[in-house]
Motif scaffolding. Structure first.
Motif, PDB file in Angstrom:
ATOM      1  N   GLN A 135      -5.038  -1.200  -7.367  1.00  0.00           N
ATOM      2  CA  GLN A 135      -6.282  -0.559  -6.956  1.00  0.00           C
ATOM      3  C   GLN A 135      -5.970   0.862  -6.500  1.00  0.00           C
ATOM      4  OE1 GLN A 135      -8.163  -2.398  -3.593  1.00  0.00           O
ATOM      5  NE2 GLN A 135      -9.813  -0.910  -3.479  1.00  0.00           N
ATOM      6  N   TYR A 157      -9.506  -0.638   5.535  1.00  0.00           N
ATOM      7  CA  TYR A 157      -8.235  -1.257   5.176  1.00  0.00           C
ATOM      8  C   TYR A 157      -7.895  -2.291   6.247  1.00  0.00           C
ATOM      9  CZ  TYR A 157      -8.001   2.577   1.912  1.00  0.00           C
ATOM     10  OH  TYR A 157      -8.298   3.456   0.902  1.00  0.00           O
ATOM     11  N   THR A 217      -2.172  -1.290  -3.542  1.00  0.00           N
ATOM     12  CA  THR A 217      -3.243  -0.337  -3.292  1.00  0.00           C
ATOM     13  C   THR A 217      -2.594   1.045  -3.231  1.00  0.00           C
ATOM     14  OG1 THR A 217      -4.514  -1.960  -2.026  1.00  0.00           O
ATOM     15  CG2 THR A 217      -5.106   0.353  -1.749  1.00  0.00           C
ATOM     16  N   ILE A 223       0.856  -1.182   0.000  1.00  0.00           N
ATOM     17  CA  ILE A 223       0.000   0.000   0.000  1.00  0.00           C
ATOM     18  C   ILE A 223       0.892   1.233   0.000  1.00  0.00           C
ATOM     19  CG2 ILE A 223      -0.255  -0.005   2.531  1.00  0.00           C
ATOM     20  CD1 ILE A 223      -3.138   1.082   2.031  1.00  0.00           C
ATOM     21  N   THR A 281      -2.992   4.986  -2.700  1.00  0.00           N
ATOM     22  CA  THR A 281      -3.961   5.828  -2.015  1.00  0.00           C
ATOM     23  C   THR A 281      -3.554   7.297  -1.981  1.00  0.00           C
ATOM     24  OG1 THR A 281      -3.020   5.681   0.235  1.00  0.00           O
ATOM     25  CG2 THR A 281      -4.425   3.864  -0.494  1.00  0.00           C
ATOM     26  N   SER A 301      -7.382   3.972  -4.337  1.00  0.00           N
ATOM     27  CA  SER A 301      -8.357   4.064  -3.261  1.00  0.00           C
ATOM     28  C   SER A 301      -8.158   5.340  -2.446  1.00  0.00           C
ATOM     29  CB  SER A 301      -8.227   2.843  -2.347  1.00  0.00           C
ATOM     30  OG  SER A 301      -9.182   2.853  -1.324  1.00  0.00           O
TER      31      SER A 301
END
Length: 218
Positions: free
Chosen positions: A119, A132, A91, A70, A93, A121
């Motif tokens: 992804q 999360y 992910t 992430i 972000t 997000s």
């Protein structure tokens, strides 16, 4: 996210951040990242800390294949994109205003066969963390996210939530002020922190942090 106040007249050397795009070659791919300082400011610029972290990842200092990653405060998304190209499930972000821009960069630079591994997000530090899974990431990445002192408690809360004792956190940053050192001391109360890389030319340091094991209650 912001790292330094910017005045084009005072700092002409930084005029490159007003370019509409920046190009790189990482993980055997030519990447073209859109930039939009006028619309999104610092969130839409590729900073040196992101480039140095990508170089560090590409050199194989961290095994990324098949790992859950992430990225926080992703901005243009360069770091998360490179992590995905190196085999991670990522992910990426940032806060809501940056997501459309971030998503466009991901679509432009991630090959169709890898898009399922990426992804984008929304994540505002300290908010909605229940979306999360706690401690479920192998690697947490952040480039130039340590600079606003008022965000430090929320950032620490977020790092703690995302990390287990097996999670590696890699933070790439330029240490400019006492407050930056203060953040590292705050981080050191929850994590074991060590400097693992220094890019002298760009004055960028990468810190590796791992959650301190908690003693079981008797």
């Amino acid at each position: 996210m912001a790292l330094v106040p910017y005045d084009e007249n005072v700092l002409p050397a930084l005029s490159k951040i007003h370019s509409s795009s920046a190009e790189f070659h990482f993980a055997s791919h030519r990447l073209r990242l859109a930039q939009d300082w006028n619309r999104l400011g610092v969130a839409a610029v590729v900073w040196d800390a992101a480039v140095v972290l990508c170089m560090y990842l590409e050199l194989g200092h961290v095994d990324l294949k098949g790992r859950a990653v992430i990225e926080l405060g992703a901005g243009t998304g360069l770091v998360g994109i490179v992590a995905a190209l190196l085999g991670a499930t990522v992910t990426i972000t940032d806060r809501k205003p940056a997501l459309e821009f971030l998503s466009a960069n991901v679509r432009e630079n991630i090959p169709p066969d890898l898009r399922g591994a990426v992804q984008v997000s929304e994540l505002t530090w300290g908010e909605g963390l229940q979306r999360y899974p706690s401690g479920s990431y192998d690697l947490v990445l952040g480039a130039d996210i340590v600079y606003l002192e008022e965000t430090f408690p929320a950032l620490l809360q977020t790092l703690e939530h995302l990390s287990s004792e097996k999670t590696e956190v890699l933070l790439s940053c330029r240490i400019r002020y006492e407050r930056d050192e203060r953040f590292l001391r705050m981080l050191g109360k929850l994590f074991s922190v060590q400097e693992v890389h220094y890019d002298e030319q760009r004055d960028i340091r990468i810190y590796r942090a791992v959650r301190i094991k908690t003693k079981p209650e008797l």
